[in-house]
Design a protein around this motif. Structure first.
Motif, short mmCIF file in Angstrom:
data_model
loop_
_atom_site.label_atom_id
_atom_site.label_comp_id
_atom_site.label_asym_id
_atom_site.label_seq_id
_atom_site.Cartn_x
_atom_site.Cartn_y
_atom_site.Cartn_z
N LEU A 296 76.34 122.44 52.33
CA LEU A 296 76.54 123.53 51.37
C LEU A 296 75.27 124.35 51.23
N TYR A 297 75.45 125.66 51.07
CA TYR A 297 74.32 126.61 51.12
C TYR A 297 73.60 126.37 52.45
N GLY A 298 74.38 126.25 53.51
CA GLY A 298 73.91 125.69 54.76
C GLY A 298 73.19 126.62 55.70
N ARG A 313 79.84 112.37 66.08
CA ARG A 313 81.28 112.53 65.91
C ARG A 313 81.63 113.03 64.51
N ALA A 314 80.64 113.44 63.77
CA ALA A 314 80.89 113.92 62.41
C ALA A 314 81.69 115.22 62.44
N ARG A 315 82.53 115.42 61.41
CA ARG A 315 83.24 116.67 61.21
C ARG A 315 82.50 117.44 60.12
N VAL A 316 81.80 118.48 60.52
CA VAL A 316 80.85 119.16 59.65
C VAL A 316 81.38 120.54 59.27
N THR A 317 81.39 120.82 57.97
CA THR A 317 81.70 122.15 57.47
C THR A 317 80.44 122.75 56.86
N ILE A 318 80.06 123.93 57.36
CA ILE A 318 78.86 124.61 56.88
C ILE A 318 79.29 125.77 55.99
N VAL A 319 78.93 125.72 54.73
CA VAL A 319 79.33 126.75 53.77
C VAL A 319 78.12 127.59 53.43
N GLU A 320 78.22 128.90 53.70
CA GLU A 320 77.09 129.82 53.48
C GLU A 320 77.65 131.20 53.12
N ALA A 321 77.12 131.78 52.04
CA ALA A 321 77.61 133.08 51.57
C ALA A 321 77.06 134.25 52.36
N SER A 322 75.89 134.09 52.99
CA SER A 322 75.29 135.17 53.75
C SER A 322 75.96 135.30 55.11
N ARG A 345 81.08 131.71 49.02
CA ARG A 345 80.29 131.08 47.97
C ARG A 345 80.75 129.64 47.83
N VAL A 346 79.82 128.76 47.50
CA VAL A 346 80.17 127.34 47.38
C VAL A 346 81.23 127.12 46.32
N GLU A 347 81.13 127.83 45.19
CA GLU A 347 82.12 127.67 44.13
C GLU A 347 83.52 128.02 44.62
N SER A 348 83.64 129.09 45.40
CA SER A 348 84.94 129.50 45.94
C SER A 348 85.47 128.47 46.93
N PHE A 349 84.60 127.94 47.76
CA PHE A 349 85.00 126.93 48.73
C PHE A 349 85.54 125.69 48.02
N LEU A 350 84.86 125.24 46.97
CA LEU A 350 85.31 124.05 46.25
C LEU A 350 86.65 124.28 45.57
N PRO A 360 84.71 114.67 50.98
CA PRO A 360 83.76 114.37 52.05
C PRO A 360 83.08 113.02 51.85
N ASP A 361 82.64 112.48 52.94
CA ASP A 361 81.85 111.25 52.87
C ASP A 361 80.41 111.53 52.48
N LEU A 362 79.90 112.66 52.93
CA LEU A 362 78.49 112.98 52.70
C LEU A 362 78.33 114.48 52.50
N VAL A 363 77.45 114.84 51.57
CA VAL A 363 77.17 116.25 51.31
C VAL A 363 75.67 116.47 51.34
N ILE A 364 75.27 117.56 52.00
CA ILE A 364 73.88 118.05 51.96
C ILE A 364 73.93 119.41 51.29
N LEU A 365 73.05 119.63 50.35
CA LEU A 365 73.00 120.96 49.74
C LEU A 365 71.57 121.43 49.59
N ASP A 366 71.37 122.71 49.90
CA ASP A 366 70.06 123.36 49.83
C ASP A 366 70.24 124.69 49.10
N PRO A 367 70.48 124.62 47.78
CA PRO A 367 70.79 125.85 47.03
C PRO A 367 69.56 126.71 46.80
N PRO A 368 69.76 127.96 46.37
CA PRO A 368 68.62 128.81 46.02
C PRO A 368 67.93 128.30 44.76
#
Length: 439
Positions: A296-298, A313-322, A345-350, A360-368
């Motif tokens: 998220l914010y990827g 083999r991970a299934r990765v979704t990258i969410v980024e507004a830019s 936007r992450v809020e819209s995706f959720l 998801p099993d795992l989340v990484i987030l790097d917000p502003p």
């Protein structure tokens, strides 16, 4: 009759102060006549004289050190000419780097306790230099300047719109030289970028001055909204030096990004965070062989690349507004074979995500800087099965976000700081938390 309370106004007064500990935002705390004085340019333990420059008339005011009467052993000569001239860039360049990291660690710990209601071990969080790169100057590979009426590029005077043209030491000298040689004229915002292939890129656009700051602090959300509006009004960047795309490389992965796309500013920060994320993913409890991962914010997928290094083999979704960053994902990662970029936007995706892939099993987030926020963190607390890795660029917002998870029963496994902005009070943090459902 109604009682009339007269407000204090110490603006212009010179105060003699004994400086206490560091505060969120880079100033140090002192006290005078029962009021808190946030003191710019001081260090813990020093006796200083400082002039009050901002007094909202409440329980605090702000002052700038003008004379050091009793000097801290951590004080060094300010090595940034712009900061010495009053610019807001290298506000901790008067503090020895090791001591600055200790102060940053104390701020991270204090914010964790006060805002996140988390009790980290000890009175400070450990703060490390990115990938062992302890350079104090020339570490920036992307930087911005503004030009005044004379067309000379400079940085802002602290808490002012005025321009200081003495050089700041943060940017790689190759960028600084190219920006000064570009001659873009007055009233411009200038962007300089150094790619990992050695190419220097310079772009500029119309300068839109920020609104005059009132005495009351704006919320981070309002400030961010207004910053985006100013950026929109400024228009597109005009490239005057270098190719139209910037080459970035970390390990075996390479990206081609638009000049204005986000990337870690410190030359060693991207590699450092990739190593931390790899380790955190590989140690995640109960992670299946084909984990569902949200980045998220990827941005352009820097952390997704790290995930795939240890979980191919991970299934990765990258969410980024830019759009510029999201569009660059495919230059480094194999989109379609387990990697899905989502420009939203992450809020819209959720809001629109449900079903098996909505847990998801795992989340990484790097917000502003404003963080993910209570709503996003509350949502994630109830969805994620194994681990959340949070990279935060502001101690207060990181503490708030992590506190939401801890309140929901999550376990804080790791909390550390990264000195990704040497000579400044800015410190980034990385928190790793495990779900109460992990096993």
């Amino acid at each position: 009759m109604m009682a009339h309370t007269q407000k204090n106004d110490w603006t212009g007064r010179v105060l003699r102060l004994r400086v206490e500990g560091p505060a969120q935002g880079g100033e140090f705390v002192a006290r005078h006549c029962g009021r808190v004085v946030f003191c710019r340019g001081g260090i813990t333990g020093e006796l200083v004289e400082a002039v009050v420059g901002d007094d909202p008339g409440r329980a605090f005011c702000r002052a700038t050190v003008t004379d050091v009467l009793e000097r801290s052993p951590s004080r060094i000569d300010t090595y940034c000419p712009a900061a010495a001239a009053g610019a807001g860039c290298c506000d901790w360049s008067h503090i020895a780097p090791g001591a600055a990291r200790e102060f940053s660690g104390r701020i991270l710990a204090e914010q964790a306790r006060r805002i996140g209601r988390i009790d980290p071990a000890g009175d400070r969080v450990p703060v490390e230099v990115p990938a062992g790169d302890d350079a104090s100057t020339g570490w920036r590979t992307t930087a911005r300047w503004v030009t005044g009426p004379d067309g000379v590029p400079g940085v802002r005077l602290a808490r002012s719109h005025s321009v200081v043209t003495e050089p700041c030491v943060q940017a790689d000298p190759r960028i600084t030289g190219a920006v000064r040689a570009a001659g873009v004229g007055p009233g411009r915002e200038v962007l300089g970028v150094l790619g990992d292939d050695g190419e220097v890129h310079v772009a500029h656009r119309r300068l839109v001055e920020p609104a005059v700051r009132g005495r009351d602090r704006r919320s981070r959300q309002v400030a961010a909204t207004r910053a985006r509006a100013r950026s929109s009004r400024a228009g597109a960047w005009e490239l005057v030096a270098g190719p139209s795309t910037v080459v970035r490389r970390v390990g075996e992965h390479g990206w081609r990004l638009p000049v204005d796309a986000f990337w870690q500013a410190h030359r060693s920060a991207a590699a450092h965070y990739v190593d931390l994320v790899r380790a955190a993913v590989s140690e995640a409890p109960g992670l299946p062989g084909e984990p569902v991962v949200w980045d998220l914010y990827g941005g352009a997928g820097l952390f997704s690349a790290a995930v795939l290094d240890v979980a191919p083999r991970a299934r990765v979704t990258i969410v980024e507004a830019s759009r510029s960053s999201s569009g660059a994902v495919g230059t480094a990662l194999d989109v379609g074979s387990g990697v899905v970029p989502v420009c939203a936007r992450v809020e819209s995706f959720l809001e629109r995500t449900d079903g098996a892939d909505g847990r998801p099993d795992l989340v990484i987030l790097d917000p502003p800087r404003g963080g993910a926020g209570i709503g996003v963190m509350t949502d994630l607390a109830g969805r994620v099965g194994s681990r959340i890795i949070h990279v935060g660029c502001d101690p207060a917002s990181l503490a708030r976000d992590v506190g939401v998870l801890v309140d929901a029963g999550w376990t804080l496994v790791d909390l550390r700081g990264v000195a990704a902005f040497p000579a400044t009070h800015h410190v980034e943090g990385l928190a790793v938390l495990d779900s109460p459902r992990a096993g």
